[in-house]
Design a protein around this motif. Structure first.
Motif, PDB file in Angstrom:
ATOM      1  N   VAL A 198       0.656  -1.144  -0.030  1.00 23.84           N
ATOM      2  CA  VAL A 198       0.057   0.056  -0.110  1.00 23.84           C
ATOM      3  C   VAL A 198       0.804   1.352   0.002  1.00 23.84           C
ATOM      4  CG1 VAL A 198      -1.652   1.257   1.273  1.00 23.84           C
ATOM      5  CG2 VAL A 198      -1.883  -1.243   1.288  1.00 23.84           C
ATOM      6  N   LEU A 199       1.913   1.294   0.647  1.00 23.36           N
ATOM      7  CA  LEU A 199       2.830   2.339   0.895  1.00 23.36           C
ATOM      8  C   LEU A 199       3.471   2.597  -0.502  1.00 23.36           C
ATOM      9  CD1 LEU A 199       4.524   1.585   4.277  1.00 23.36           C
ATOM     10  CD2 LEU A 199       2.473   3.201   3.784  1.00 23.36           C
ATOM     11  N   THR A 266      16.067  -0.825   1.715  1.00 21.75           N
ATOM     12  CA  THR A 266      15.250   0.323   1.081  1.00 21.75           C
ATOM     13  C   THR A 266      15.057   0.339  -0.490  1.00 21.75           C
ATOM     14  OG1 THR A 266      16.241   1.703   2.880  1.00 21.75           O
ATOM     15  CG2 THR A 266      15.580   3.004   0.994  1.00 21.75           C
ATOM     16  N   LEU A 267      14.228   0.352  -0.912  1.00 23.78           N
ATOM     17  CA  LEU A 267      13.835   0.159  -2.320  1.00 23.78           C
ATOM     18  C   LEU A 267      14.378   1.230  -3.174  1.00 23.78           C
ATOM     19  CD1 LEU A 267      12.341  -1.194  -4.683  1.00 23.78           C
ATOM     20  CD2 LEU A 267      10.109   0.263  -4.202  1.00 23.78           C
ATOM     21  N   ALA A 268      14.815   2.469  -2.959  1.00 22.07           N
ATOM     22  CA  ALA A 268      15.278   3.329  -3.635  1.00 22.07           C
ATOM     23  C   ALA A 268      16.680   2.876  -4.131  1.00 22.07           C
ATOM     24  CB  ALA A 268      15.378   4.742  -3.043  1.00 22.07           C
ATOM     25  N   GLU A 269      17.381   2.229  -3.022  1.00 19.05           N
ATOM     26  CA  GLU A 269      18.814   1.876  -3.203  1.00 19.05           C
ATOM     27  C   GLU A 269      18.695   0.439  -4.370  1.00 19.05           C
ATOM     28  OE1 GLU A 269      20.221   0.965   0.502  1.00 19.05           O
ATOM     29  OE2 GLU A 269      20.064   2.944   1.268  1.00 19.05           O
ATOM     30  N   ALA A 291      10.894   9.262  -3.296  1.00 23.02           N
ATOM     31  CA  ALA A 291       9.879   8.661  -2.515  1.00 23.02           C
ATOM     32  C   ALA A 291      10.059   7.350  -2.015  1.00 23.02           C
ATOM     33  CB  ALA A 291       8.500   8.817  -3.248  1.00 23.02           C
ATOM     34  N   MET A 292      10.895   6.782  -3.010  1.00 19.16           N
ATOM     35  CA  MET A 292      11.243   5.211  -2.889  1.00 19.16           C
ATOM     36  C   MET A 292      12.186   4.836  -1.408  1.00 19.16           C
ATOM     37  SD  MET A 292       9.119   3.351  -4.462  1.00 19.16           S
ATOM     38  CE  MET A 292       7.753   4.749  -4.085  1.00 19.16           C
ATOM     39  N   ASN A 293      12.623   5.970  -1.153  1.00 14.29           N
ATOM     40  CA  ASN A 293      13.479   5.839   0.192  1.00 14.29           C
ATOM     41  C   ASN A 293      12.643   5.460   1.171  1.00 14.29           C
ATOM     42  OD1 ASN A 293      16.527   6.675  -0.353  1.00 14.29           O
ATOM     43  ND2 ASN A 293      15.442   8.383  -1.252  1.00 14.29           N
ATOM     44  N   ASP A 294      11.327   5.654   1.455  1.00 13.51           N
ATOM     45  CA  ASP A 294      10.356   5.583   2.249  1.00 13.51           C
ATOM     46  C   ASP A 294       9.644   4.103   2.027  1.00 13.51           C
ATOM     47  OD1 ASP A 294      11.030   7.944   3.700  1.00 13.51           O
ATOM     48  OD2 ASP A 294       9.841   9.076   2.349  1.00 13.51           O
TER      49      ASP A 294
END
Length: 415
Positions: A198-199, A266-269, A291-294
């Protein structure tokens, strides 16, 4: 029983498989290799899985989420150190083709209705057929998964992507227990984006649509529910965006209670370059990456301090069913598990009885029923609706009584 009758029963008992068809169509929209070919082979004709997504922005937002998950998961799987990927559910994606080319063994597990369609398509597109296999299973059914993996050696990279949110707490507990059992038996790890799905949707849509994101998300949710005729269920593994801190702890505690531990990535990485970026502005891409850092994907492994689990209790009695039309009442007795694998058999029996004479009521004897999933409940509801609620469940075990009553079924008191 004809093949068409069997397939119709499977589709009605397990409508969630349509979300997997939407996913491959979104992958095609994102220009993922081999996705368009698979879509053409599926021949959706007039039943386009994306027909309810009339807003191009909703398609774009969903394609962004789907491609992100697909490419990131493939990257994490290859970096896992495991030679075998067990994809649960495998859906209609080209993951088998991608991973087998990378030298991995791919084992796709999904509902029989999905496996029957995707296996011949994938086999027609690869020369690495020895490294690819598919099996129809029910994720809550330990024996079906154990049988599918009985000839597998070496540690497993188990992946669940887009599945856990369709289970209630009762089913999620069984699924997590089964995954733990497979890790105990084979070794390896479990990678899933599902706790924070969901996030990921919220942050992705907000990053590219800004103030319009909530309306786009609402349209996306409505489209998904219309498409599969199944709503997202609530279980302890899914994080609530309105209470992230507490629900995150609940989810981790849930995993811990099953003798496993969580590492959040973490997805952003870890996001590879996406094809969908060609449809975004540079500002949208920057916003999305930030945003993908969260947002995180979860890597779950056995806790070395755990106690070894005895899985013998998970051995279920074989499914059995007897039915007849007596005094215009559809009478059925069911034993064992009524799940995604067996619920279509009950629906087929119901359809067969109706062709002779439409019953005025139904009585289902649950004395030997050990376990029921949402697929089994769905078939009960189909029969109940056709009979204007004139369906009665008898000899219900105390462990199932509360569940049935919550769903609105009549459960007479035990004598």
């Amino acid at each position: 029983m004809t093949i068409e009758t069997e397939r119709n029963s499977q589709a009605q008992a397990n409508p969630v498989f349509m979300t997997a068809k939407a996913a491959i169509c979104l992958m095609a929209a994102a220009d993922i290799s081999d996705a368009s070919t698979i879509v053409r082979c599926l021949e959706p004709e007039n039943h386009d899985p994306l027909q309810n997504m009339t807003d191009p922005d909703v398609v774009l937002g969903n394609a962004l989420v789907v491609e992100t998950k697909y490419r990131t998961m493939c990257s994490l799987i290859k970096d896992s150190g495991c030679h075998v990927c067990v994809d649960l559910p495998c859906g209609y994606t080209p993951k088998a083709l991608h991973l087998s080319k990378a030298g991995m063994r791919f084992i796709g597990l999904d509902l029989p209705i999905v496996v029957q369609e995707i296996e011949p398509i994938i086999r027609s597109l690869t020369t690495s057929s020895d490294e690819i296999s598919f099996h129809g299973i029910d994720a809550t059914n330990y024996e079906s998964i154990r049988t599918a993996l009985q000839n597998v050696t070496g540690p497993l990279c188990i992946t669940t992507e887009g599945m856990m949110m369709y289970f209630d707490a009762y089913e999620a507990d069984a699924v997590v227990s089964n995954i733990r059992a497979m890790l105990e038996l084979h070794g390896g790890l479990w990678i899933t984006p599902d706790p924070e799905f969901v996030l990921q949707f919220f942050y992705s849509f907000h990053s590219i649509f800004g103030k319009n994101s909530l309306a786009k998300l609402a349209a996306s949710k409505e489209s998904a529910q219309q498409q599969a005729n199944v709503a997202n269920l609530s279980n302890p593994l899914i994080i609530n965006p309105d209470d992230i801190i507490r629900s995150s702890k609940t989810a981790e505690d849930f995993i811990n209670s099953h003798g496993m531990k969580v590492e959040k990535i973490t997805l952003a990485e870890h996001i590879p370059t996406l094809s969908i970026y060609r449809q975004l502005t540079q500002e949208q891409i920057r916003n999305f990456k930030n945003a993908m850092n969260d947002c995180h994907y979860w890597v779950i492994t056995l806790d070395e301090h755990r106690q070894q689990t005895d899985n013998s209790e998970q051995q279920a009695l074989p499914f059995e069913m007897n039915y007849a039309l007596e005094n215009n009442i559809f009478k059925v007795s069911i034993g064992g598990r009524l799940d995604s694998l067996t619920a279509p058999q009950l629906l087929t029996a119901w359809e067969k009885i109706k062709t002779t004479s439409m019953p005025v009521g139904a009585e289902i004897d649950c004395a030997k029923l050990e376990y029921i999933t949402s697929a089994g409940i769905r078939v009960f509801l189909i029969i109940q609706k056709a009979l204007s609620r004139n369906l009665t469940l008898t000899n219900v075990h105390s462990s199932l009584k509360k569940l049935f009553m919550q769903k609105g079924f009549t459960v007479p008191p035990q004598r």
